[in-house]
Design an enzyme around this catalytic site. Structure first.
Site, PDB file in Angstrom:
ATOM      1  CG  ASP A  51     -57.493  32.312 -16.681  1.00  0.00           C
ATOM      2  OD1 ASP A  51     -57.546  33.045 -15.842  1.00  0.00           O
ATOM      3  OD2 ASP A  51     -56.805  31.219 -16.842  1.00  0.00           O
ATOM      4  CE1 TYR A 170     -47.061  39.259  -6.166  1.00  0.00           C
ATOM      5  CE2 TYR A 170     -47.009  40.116  -4.025  1.00  0.00           C
ATOM      6  CZ  TYR A 170     -47.623  39.659  -5.144  1.00  0.00           C
ATOM      7  OH  TYR A 170     -49.057  40.082  -5.065  1.00  0.00           O
ATOM      8  CE  LYS A 174     -48.431  41.959  -7.904  1.00  0.00           C
ATOM      9  NZ  LYS A 174     -49.518  41.751  -9.143  1.00  0.00           N
ATOM     10  CB  THR A 205     -57.250  34.523  -3.520  1.00  0.00           C
ATOM     11  OG1 THR A 205     -55.718  34.017  -2.871  1.00  0.00           O
ATOM     12  CG2 THR A 205     -57.408  35.814  -3.641  1.00  0.00           C
TER      13      THR A 205
END
Length: 271
Positions: A51, A170, A174, A205
């Protein structure tokens, strides 16, 4: 009598083959990334938690201390090729091998129409959702190809499969990721490396919790045949399946995890 094949028999083929495997998850914040770490470590894999935020990487590793597998934190800015090169080499050295890689990194950016989208928004969304995947895969492929086996899984989105109004950057990124996975699947197959994609729908999330708990919750439940949005574990289970030996003959595919939303007939039933 049929000719013998190399395929495992049903009784021998149900083990995911991840005990003692070397795995890496790129992007391990709370949500899908952390869930992937937990599932992998729970199946006995030794997991590298990568990360940009060292605290998130450390927290992911600590979250699986009671699991059969191990977890080691690594910090890396995946936008920088030299850092990606360094961290993949470190991971391969630490784990001894690299059998599975799951890339979860991405975000949607601010919504808005293309006509007024700033250049920097377009560039940022494509960089984090597509460019970083290219950099990661280029390095991971070298290690896996040298081993003669491996599995790479991208986390895409159902935005890649249908129109994405207000989210054009986006959706484009994707969709390109799905295409990248297909091309890589053919390129990497001779080296024994598989490449697949998971396309989640709405998922609970931290960033998207409002879709399950806010005023939009009823709208989403009505739109999804299974009556709820996905949990991070739903997506992680699909990703780890594709990464595992249970999917040994699957490559170049996109596994949709959306509770049936994208196959629901949009017109009134019976018409």
């Amino acid at each position: 009598m049929s000719e013998p094949t190399n395929a495992a028999t049903p009784t021998a083929g149900w083990a995911p083959g991840l005990s003692g495997a070397g795995a890496v998850v790129f992007g391990v914040g709370p949500g899908i990334g952390l869930a992937c770490v937990r599932v992998l470590a729970g199946l006995g894999a030794d997991v590298a938690c990568v990360d940009i935020d060292p605290a998130r990487a450390a927290a992911a590793a600590e979250a699986v201390e009671e699991c059969p597998g191990t977890a080691t934190p690594f910090t890396c800015d995946l936008r920088r090729p030299e850092q990606v090169r360094r961290v993949v080499a470190e991971i391969a050295g630490t784990l001894g091998r690299l059998d599975a890689a799951i890339s979860v990194v991405g975000h949607g950016g601010p919504p808005g129409p293309v006509a007024t989208m700033p250049d920097e928004v377009w560039r940022d969304v494509l960089q984090i959702n597509l460019d970083q995947q290219f950099l990661v895969t280029r390095e991971v492929l070298g290690t896996m190809s040298a081993q003669g086996r491996g599995s790479i899984v991208f986390i895409s989105s159902i935005n890649a499969l249908g129109s994405s109004p207000q989210r054009a950057a986006y959706g484009a990124a994707k969709a390109a990721l799905v295409s990248l996975a297909r091309s890589l699947a053919i390129e990497a197959a001779p080296q024994g490396v598989r490449v697949n994609t998971v396309a989640p729908g709405a998922t609970r999330t931290p960033r998207r919790r409002h879709l399950a708990e806010g005023e939009l919750a009823g709208v989403y439940r009505a739109a999804i045949p299974l009556g709820r949005i996905a949990e991070p574990e739903d997506v992680a289970h699909a990703a780890v399946f594709l990464a595992s030996d249970l999917a040994a003959f699957i490559t170049g595919q996109t596994l949709v995890v959306d509770g049936g939303a994208t196959v629901k007939y949009s017109q009134p039933a019976g018409n």
